[in-house]
Motif scaffolding. Structure first.
Motif, short mmCIF file in Angstrom:
data_model
loop_
_atom_site.label_atom_id
_atom_site.label_comp_id
_atom_site.label_asym_id
_atom_site.label_seq_id
_atom_site.Cartn_x
_atom_site.Cartn_y
_atom_site.Cartn_z
N ARG A 232 0.77 -1.23 0.00
CA ARG A 232 0.00 0.00 0.00
C ARG A 232 0.81 1.30 0.00
O ARG A 232 0.24 2.38 -0.20
CB ARG A 232 -0.94 0.00 1.22
CG ARG A 232 -1.94 -1.15 1.20
CD ARG A 232 -3.16 -0.84 2.00
NE ARG A 232 -3.76 0.43 1.63
CZ ARG A 232 -4.64 1.09 2.40
NH1 ARG A 232 -5.01 0.58 3.56
NH2 ARG A 232 -5.15 2.25 2.01
N ALA A 233 2.11 1.24 0.22
CA ALA A 233 2.88 2.48 0.31
C ALA A 233 2.78 3.31 -0.97
O ALA A 233 2.78 4.55 -0.92
CB ALA A 233 4.35 2.17 0.62
N GLY A 234 2.68 2.65 -2.11
CA GLY A 234 2.59 3.36 -3.38
C GLY A 234 1.38 4.26 -3.47
O GLY A 234 1.40 5.27 -4.20
N PHE A 238 5.06 6.58 -1.75
CA PHE A 238 6.32 6.05 -1.23
C PHE A 238 6.75 4.80 -1.99
O PHE A 238 5.93 3.92 -2.29
CB PHE A 238 6.20 5.71 0.26
CG PHE A 238 6.21 6.92 1.15
CD1 PHE A 238 7.40 7.45 1.61
CD2 PHE A 238 5.02 7.54 1.52
CE1 PHE A 238 7.42 8.57 2.43
CE2 PHE A 238 5.02 8.66 2.34
CZ PHE A 238 6.22 9.17 2.80
N ARG A 239 8.05 4.75 -2.29
CA ARG A 239 8.64 3.58 -2.93
C ARG A 239 9.92 3.18 -2.22
O ARG A 239 10.67 4.03 -1.74
CB ARG A 239 8.97 3.87 -4.40
CG ARG A 239 7.77 3.90 -5.33
CD ARG A 239 8.22 4.19 -6.73
NE ARG A 239 8.00 5.60 -7.07
CZ ARG A 239 8.48 6.18 -8.15
NH1 ARG A 239 9.20 5.51 -9.01
NH2 ARG A 239 8.24 7.46 -8.41
N MET A 240 10.17 1.87 -2.15
CA MET A 240 11.42 1.39 -1.57
C MET A 240 12.54 1.72 -2.53
O MET A 240 12.49 1.39 -3.70
CB MET A 240 11.33 -0.12 -1.31
CG MET A 240 12.54 -0.68 -0.59
SD MET A 240 12.31 -2.40 -0.04
CE MET A 240 11.93 -3.21 -1.60
N TRP A 257 12.42 4.07 2.48
CA TRP A 257 11.37 4.42 1.54
C TRP A 257 11.45 5.91 1.24
O TRP A 257 11.74 6.73 2.11
CB TRP A 257 10.00 4.07 2.10
CG TRP A 257 9.83 2.58 2.31
CD1 TRP A 257 10.41 1.83 3.29
CD2 TRP A 257 9.06 1.69 1.52
NE1 TRP A 257 10.05 0.51 3.16
CE2 TRP A 257 9.22 0.38 2.08
CE3 TRP A 257 8.25 1.84 0.40
CZ2 TRP A 257 8.59 -0.73 1.56
CZ3 TRP A 257 7.62 0.72 -0.13
CH2 TRP A 257 7.78 -0.55 0.45
N ARG A 258 11.16 6.26 -0.02
CA ARG A 258 11.22 7.66 -0.41
C ARG A 258 9.89 8.09 -1.02
O ARG A 258 9.29 7.35 -1.81
CB ARG A 258 12.34 7.88 -1.43
CG ARG A 258 12.48 9.35 -1.87
CD ARG A 258 13.47 9.49 -3.00
NE ARG A 258 13.47 10.85 -3.53
CZ ARG A 258 13.96 11.21 -4.70
NH1 ARG A 258 14.51 10.30 -5.48
NH2 ARG A 258 13.90 12.46 -5.11
N TRP A 259 9.46 9.28 -0.64
CA TRP A 259 8.26 9.86 -1.24
C TRP A 259 8.62 10.50 -2.58
O TRP A 259 9.61 11.21 -2.71
CB TRP A 259 7.66 10.92 -0.31
CG TRP A 259 6.49 11.61 -0.92
CD1 TRP A 259 5.19 11.17 -0.94
CD2 TRP A 259 6.49 12.86 -1.62
NE1 TRP A 259 4.40 12.07 -1.63
CE2 TRP A 259 5.18 13.10 -2.05
CE3 TRP A 259 7.49 13.78 -1.93
CZ2 TRP A 259 4.83 14.25 -2.77
CZ3 TRP A 259 7.15 14.91 -2.65
CH2 TRP A 259 5.84 15.13 -3.05
N HIS A 260 7.78 10.21 -3.59
CA HIS A 260 7.97 10.76 -4.94
C HIS A 260 6.74 11.59 -5.30
O HIS A 260 5.60 11.13 -5.10
CB HIS A 260 8.14 9.65 -5.96
CG HIS A 260 9.38 8.84 -5.79
ND1 HIS A 260 10.52 9.02 -6.53
CD2 HIS A 260 9.67 7.84 -4.92
CE1 HIS A 260 11.45 8.18 -6.15
NE2 HIS A 260 10.97 7.45 -5.17
#
Length: 263
Positions: A232-234, A238-240, A257-260
């Protein structure tokens, strides 16, 4: 000021933070923090330098007038921090000089396929991390993190932040301390990104954990929290960043994880 409006104002050598978020190391500092909205802190070692605001300025160290970067942070406190919704970033000139002093140049970035990451001039308060330290992220990343964590909580998944924004100065300090202990530059680079090349510098990356699980360890991938993030992070941007076999040669980091931004 509402807690969600608190922010960090950045400059190359000194940062300004809401004084009430910091814990004093001495009684005199505690009184100063209670009486002023802003604390000025040296980025390299975390030393409290002064408090300011409400028409008051109080030095917490001797010879403050000689402190490098003092004028720059005072100017930054009164300067705009974005233009047309795009955050201002600090220049990279000083960082490049520090890298050269360590024996690094842009060939490092070319070799690992990572760009230099500038620091934002302003970061937003996103709560506290596992260690009760203020967590700083770029404003949209902070909002996305709060939504992500709330959605996880609704599914009975507990997430906590291990770390968020880290400055170039902080990363430089890691390298200098390890070099002083006798480690070689290649040994340090095997486990630490070179200063300026960490995603944490930009305020969009966050190391995520779950209660009861040691921080920043590969075993995080076996937790329900990681399984939830994978699913669900996407939805929250957020992506690993560093899966197994990533092209940068960075070890597998299921916690990072980084927010895009969308689009």
């Amino acid at each position: 000021m509402h807690a969600l409006d608190w922010h960090l104002v950045n400059s190359d050598a000194i940062e300004a933070l809401p004084a009430r978020l910091l814990r004093a190391r001495a009684n005199a500092d505690a009184r100063a923090l209670a009486q002023a909205p802003w604390l000025l802190r040296r980025k390299r070692d975390g030393r409290f330098l002064a408090t300011t605001g409400n028409g008051r300025f109080r030095a917490l160290v001797p010879d403050l007038a000689r402190e490098p970067g003092l004028d720059a942070i005072l100017d930054a406190l009164g300067a705009p921090h974005e233009r047309a919704g795009i955050p201002y970033e600090l220049p990279l000139d000083g960082l490049v000089a520090h890298l050269q002093a360590l024996g690094l140049d842009t060939s490092y970035g070319d070799a690992v396929g990572l760009p230099l990451v500038a620091e934002p001039m302003r970061l937003e308060y996103a709560g506290r991390d596992r260690f009760r330290r203020p967590l700083w992220l770029l404003d949209p990343a902070a909002r996305a993190w709060r939504r992500l964590r709330a959605a996880a909580r609704a599914d009975d998944i507990a997430l906590d932040a291990i770390s968020g924004y880290r400055s170039h100065a902080y990363q430089l300090g890691i390298f200098e301390r390890k070099l002083a202990r006798g480690l070689t530059l290649p040994q340090i680079l095997a486990v630490n990104a070179a200063p300026g090349y960490s995603e944490h510098h930009g305020g969009c990356a966050i190391d995520i954990g779950t209660p009861g699980q040691p921080p920043a360890e590969e075993g995080f991938e076996a937790t329900p929290a990681f399984a939830w993030l994978h699913r669900r992070a996407g939805e929250f941007g957020f992506r690993m960043s560093y899966p197994r076999g990533n092209p940068h040669g960075i070890v597998y980091e299921p916690w990072h994880w980084r927010w895009h931004p969308a689009g």
